[in-house]
Design a protein around this motif. Sequence first.
Motif, short mmCIF file in Angstrom:
data_model
loop_
_atom_site.label_atom_id
_atom_site.label_comp_id
_atom_site.label_asym_id
_atom_site.label_seq_id
_atom_site.Cartn_x
_atom_site.Cartn_y
_atom_site.Cartn_z
N GLY A 44 -3.34 -12.02 -3.73
CA GLY A 44 -3.73 -10.52 -3.02
C GLY A 44 -3.20 -9.92 -3.05
N LYS A 45 -1.98 -9.39 -3.16
CA LYS A 45 -1.59 -7.87 -3.23
C LYS A 45 -2.22 -7.40 -4.67
CE LYS A 45 2.39 -8.44 0.41
NZ LYS A 45 2.21 -7.20 1.13
N LYS A 46 -2.35 -7.56 -4.86
CA LYS A 46 -3.18 -6.66 -6.24
C LYS A 46 -4.72 -6.75 -6.12
CE LYS A 46 0.91 -8.29 -9.25
NZ LYS A 46 1.64 -9.63 -9.52
N ASN A 50 -3.70 -6.02 5.43
CA ASN A 50 -2.95 -6.40 4.54
C ASN A 50 -2.18 -4.83 3.81
OD1 ASN A 50 -2.93 -8.70 4.84
ND2 ASN A 50 -4.69 -9.18 3.55
N CYS A 51 -1.65 -5.23 3.10
CA CYS A 51 -0.46 -4.39 2.51
C CYS A 51 -0.36 -4.24 0.69
CB CYS A 51 0.40 -3.58 3.25
SG CYS A 51 2.17 -2.28 3.30
N PRO A 52 0.00 -3.09 0.04
CA PRO A 52 0.63 -3.44 -0.95
C PRO A 52 1.75 -3.46 -1.05
CG PRO A 52 -0.23 -1.10 -1.14
CD PRO A 52 -0.35 -1.70 0.20
N LEU A 53 2.85 -2.97 -0.19
CA LEU A 53 4.04 -2.68 0.12
C LEU A 53 4.50 -4.64 -0.25
CD1 LEU A 53 4.52 0.68 2.15
CD2 LEU A 53 4.51 -0.14 -0.40
N ASP A 54 6.18 -4.91 -0.14
CA ASP A 54 5.40 -6.33 0.06
C ASP A 54 7.56 -6.30 0.83
OD1 ASP A 54 5.92 -9.07 -0.78
OD2 ASP A 54 5.96 -8.71 -2.38
N CYS A 55 7.28 -6.06 2.31
CA CYS A 55 8.70 -5.85 2.66
C CYS A 55 8.47 -7.79 2.83
CB CYS A 55 8.55 -5.53 3.98
SG CYS A 55 8.21 -3.87 4.18
N SER A 56 10.05 -8.58 2.96
CA SER A 56 10.47 -9.75 3.11
C SER A 56 9.73 -10.34 4.72
CB SER A 56 11.46 -9.99 2.39
OG SER A 56 12.14 -9.66 3.89
N TYR A 57 9.89 -9.41 5.85
CA TYR A 57 10.05 -9.81 6.83
C TYR A 57 8.78 -9.23 7.48
CZ TYR A 57 10.65 -4.68 7.26
OH TYR A 57 10.27 -3.16 7.00
N CYS A 58 7.88 -9.33 6.68
CA CYS A 58 6.04 -8.71 7.09
C CYS A 58 5.41 -10.08 7.56
CB CYS A 58 5.61 -7.98 6.08
SG CYS A 58 3.37 -7.35 6.68
N ILE A 59 4.81 -9.15 8.68
CA ILE A 59 4.22 -9.75 9.75
C ILE A 59 2.56 -10.53 9.56
CG2 ILE A 59 5.64 -10.15 11.67
CD1 ILE A 59 3.17 -8.77 12.92
N LEU A 60 2.69 -9.28 8.26
CA LEU A 60 1.36 -9.72 7.77
C LEU A 60 0.72 -11.30 7.15
CD1 LEU A 60 0.42 -5.85 7.64
CD2 LEU A 60 0.06 -7.85 9.58
N GLN A 61 2.08 -11.00 7.00
CA GLN A 61 1.91 -12.50 5.17
C GLN A 61 1.22 -13.50 6.36
OE1 GLN A 61 5.50 -12.54 2.95
NE2 GLN A 61 6.11 -11.62 4.15
N PHE A 97 -2.53 -3.01 10.72
CA PHE A 97 -2.19 -4.05 9.84
C PHE A 97 -2.24 -3.71 8.71
CE2 PHE A 97 -5.86 -5.10 13.41
CZ PHE A 97 -4.72 -5.76 14.05
N THR A 98 -2.36 -2.46 8.21
CA THR A 98 -1.75 -2.07 6.75
C THR A 98 -0.68 -0.86 6.68
OG1 THR A 98 -2.45 -1.41 4.85
CG2 THR A 98 -4.14 -0.41 6.53
N ASP A 99 -0.11 -0.55 5.83
CA ASP A 99 0.23 0.98 6.08
C ASP A 99 -1.01 2.06 5.91
OD1 ASP A 99 3.71 2.13 4.46
OD2 ASP A 99 1.85 3.26 3.93
N SER A 100 -0.30 3.16 6.73
CA SER A 100 -1.29 3.69 7.02
C SER A 100 -1.78 4.81 5.37
CB SER A 100 -0.87 5.44 7.57
OG SER A 100 -0.94 4.43 9.34
N THR A 160 4.10 4.83 8.03
CA THR A 160 3.67 4.47 6.63
C THR A 160 5.64 5.01 6.18
OG1 THR A 160 2.97 5.09 4.12
CG2 THR A 160 4.32 7.44 5.72
N LYS A 161 5.34 4.30 5.19
CA LYS A 161 7.07 3.81 4.25
C LYS A 161 7.21 4.65 2.97
CE LYS A 161 8.66 -0.30 6.62
NZ LYS A 161 8.25 -2.01 6.80
N THR A 162 6.15 5.17 3.06
CA THR A 162 5.48 5.09 1.63
C THR A 162 5.96 7.20 1.71
OG1 THR A 162 3.63 6.48 1.76
CG2 THR A 162 4.03 4.40 1.28
S1 SF4 Z 1 2.59 -3.64 6.59
FE1 SF4 Z 1 4.77 -2.44 7.20
S2 SF4 Z 1 6.04 -4.22 6.70
FE2 SF4 Z 1 3.64 -5.63 6.31
S3 SF4 Z 1 4.34 -4.60 3.50
FE3 SF4 Z 1 3.76 -3.57 4.77
S4 SF4 Z 1 5.17 -1.96 4.66
FE4 SF4 Z 1 6.29 -3.50 4.97
#
Ligand code: SF4
Length: 363
Positions: free
Chosen positions: A51-53, A87-98, A138-141, A170-172
């Motif tokens: 999904g992330k791809k 959803n979000c292309p970054l992949d934080c292990s703790y991401c609640i969106l998973q 719901f995603t990274d902006s 963001t985290k970018t």
């Molecule tokens: S939505 Fe936030 S927590 Fe989730 S993977 Fe993206 S940056 Fe990380």
Amino acid sequence: MAGFPIEKILVEGNADQYGLSRRIQKKMPDIPRVTSSATRDGSAPYSLDRGKKTLHLLEYSGELLKPCPGTTNHICCGYQILNVATNCPLDCSYCILQSYFNEPDLRVFINIKERIEEVLHLIDSHPDKIFRIGTGEFTDSLALDPLVGWADMLVPLFAKRKNAILELKTKTTNIDRLLKLPERDQIIISWSLNSPTVTATEEHKAASISKRLEAARICQSEGFIIGFHFDPLIPHPGWQEDYPRTLDLLDRFIDPARIIWISMGSFRFMPQLKAIIRQRHPQSTVLDGEFVRGMDGKMRYFKPIRMELYRFMREHLETWYNNLGLYLCMESDEIWRKTFGWTPQNTDGLSRFLDSRVKRFFG
Ligand code: SF4
């Protein structure tokens, strides 16, 4: 895209009738394209990794502006989410969106431009209310912004409205398009921060803390108001030495007088996320803490652990600068009182506090 490669574009229904859908695909001429959700790997099992791809372009017909889901029995901030993608292309292990969405793809809603008038009309018809709106729940902006161009589309519209702010979280370091725009009013660029250890081990594909803060520094020097979010705070071995490293970097890069707010929250999750983290991120240590299930069904650290985290961060941050607009995300009146020494009492109280920050910076 660098860092998070897209391997497939899924075009659903009549998405191609929208210019945005065609523009996005033009930027990725070599990526295989399939049409209609029915063809999405019918036989393959649900997969977050795939999904992330997969960039899924579709029309959105649901509610475009929704209140942040918040949580029952806790004080929320009265934020509203502009639902541009899930959803979000970054992949934080703790991401609640998973575990939050049934659909694992990177879903980009291609009719935002056509529908944004609904939201603008709502803002304009309530001139006495302040709308704090963000796209980063719901995603990274900004992660997909080089591809989609949300900044170009939304910033000029929000910059004109005195009773609204748009927060891009963001985290970018994807700030290039923002910097080219002339507008600064009513726009907040904010970064989620963590300790260098949590960032290196759990925030896969996100920029390092120093790169995020360098981007924040540039945005500040180019006239943007910025914010930060220490969320989720995660106690880990050596955290009392590790979080101050991020605070030292903040001090080195950032002018604290031009920060609109800094929120804090500790790791919390619905129980079903646990199995997903174990399966997708076997090296992660985010589940090692002591958790208790709250009345809202979410797992949280025991109260004394949360209070210790917040107190520690508040004291360090306030030593740096004593007017940072600090607030807690989804915590109780009791925790506020015991760790901050004051409480907004309820969601209305916290909304008033954050609205006052908006007036102070953009009034
Ligand atoms: S939505 Fe936030 S927590 Fe989730 S993977 Fe993206 S940056 Fe990380």
